[in-house]
Design an enzyme around this catalytic site. Structure first.
Site, short mmCIF file in Angstrom:
data_model
loop_
_atom_site.label_atom_id
_atom_site.label_comp_id
_atom_site.label_asym_id
_atom_site.label_seq_id
_atom_site.Cartn_x
_atom_site.Cartn_y
_atom_site.Cartn_z
N SER A 86 0.84 -1.20 0.00
CA SER A 86 0.00 0.00 0.00
C SER A 86 0.88 1.25 0.00
CB SER A 86 -0.95 -0.03 1.20
OG SER A 86 -1.89 1.01 1.14
N HIS A 195 -7.91 0.77 -1.44
CA HIS A 195 -7.75 -0.32 -2.41
C HIS A 195 -9.07 -0.91 -2.91
CE1 HIS A 195 -3.61 0.19 -1.60
NE2 HIS A 195 -3.78 -0.05 -0.32
#
Length: 310
Positions: A86, A195
């Protein structure tokens, strides 16, 4: 034997994470540089109160990872490959030589601000252990509604999957997956739905910002979040940094690729050991070291030993 450096993402943060970094001149220098770019002391960012903010969390994670990478580099230890989970991808891009630290700070600050502004409350993430991706997706389809959307976010391991979306939907999914046999299902300390398609607007704004930043060809191979492939061009890394905020992180596939390419030592940058725990479980003949637990000197010695034996 190859070494891979891993840079953790949101969820790994903890109070005093910057204050607890190893005492090393390059750590101090990196903290000072970050403070100068931000125009304020970044050591004020890692309080329990401020770490409720996505912006402060992401900047703290970036600085912690890059600071220790710089310390490892100063000790003569360079990884063969890098990957970041991430927001950790920005630290990995710095380590790869593709993105300058100053630009990474500005981009991560913007990223955190955009994510907070898009979803200031009512959204988040959860983690499900002990259930396959297929079964998790079936649960998401069951409880998805337009008012409370829920999505797969991170494929961390075959049986560890994070989900994103509206808190109401997440709570329903997590409660029912526990009943359906999940070993563990709980909300994470993440206040935004990372996400998934809810972040497509943020991805577009990040893309615009990244178009104004010069990226270099990486000197060290970088494993992408979305594709789980090695990215060897500046443009491929630019695309990954922008688009992955709205796409599923294929972390298990990415680290499996590193393993297939010869990585037998995984070194995790601070503040935690989530990524090395995943690697240790997935690759039982690999060595996995978290700087937060072992320190820089031990990691440097182990890296040198593995290199000599390779």
């Amino acid at each position: 034997m190859n070494t891979a450096f891993l840079f953790p993402g949101q969820g790994s943060q903890r109070p005093n994470m910057l204050h607890d970094l190893p005492e090393h001149s390059d750590v101090f220098r990196t903290i000072q540089e970050a403070s100068e770019v931000l125009g304020e002391d970044i050591l004020t960012y890692d309080t329990a109160e401020k770490l409720q903010s996505t912006r402060f969390v992401q900047l703290s994670l970036l600085v912690a990872g890059v600071a220790v990478f710089h310390a490892m580099q100063a000790e003569g230890t360079i990884p063969d490959m890098v990957a970041g989970h991430s927001v950790g991808a920005f630290g990995a891009a710095v380590a790869a030589g593709s993105l300058s630290f100053q630009d990474a700070i500005s981009l991560v600050k913007l990223r955190g601000e955009l994510m907070e502004q898009a979803y200031p409350n009512g959204y988040g993430m959860g983690v499900i252990l002990g259930m396959s991706e297929r079964r998790v997706r079936a649960q998401l389809e069951r409880f998805y509604t337009a008012e409370s959307p829920v999505y797969v976010a991170n494929l961390n391991a075959p049986d560890q999957i994070t989900v994103s979306g509206a808190l109401a939907g997440l709570k329903s999914v997590l409660a029912h997956t526990r009943v359906a046999g999940a070993r563990k299902a709980q909300l994470l300390h993440v206040s935004v739905p990372s996400h998934c398609v809810l972040m497509e607007g943020v991805a577009r704004q990040l893309e615009s910002a990244l178009e104004r930043v010069h990226l270099h060809m990486p000197r060290i191979p970088y494993a992408g979040n979305r594709t789980a492939r090695l990215l060897r061009t500046a443009e491929a890394i630019r695309e990954d940094l922008a688009a992955s905020v709205a796409a599923t992180v294929r972390w298990h596939d990415a680290t499996s690729l590193l393993y297939e390419l010869g990585a037998r030592l995984f070194v995790e940058m601070p503040p935690g050991h989530v990524l090395t725990d995943l690697a240790a479980h997935a690759f039982q003949d690999a060595r996995c070291v978290a700087i937060a637990e072992r320190g820089v000197k031990a990691a440097v010695l182990l890296t040198r030993k593995m290199s000599e034996n390779g």
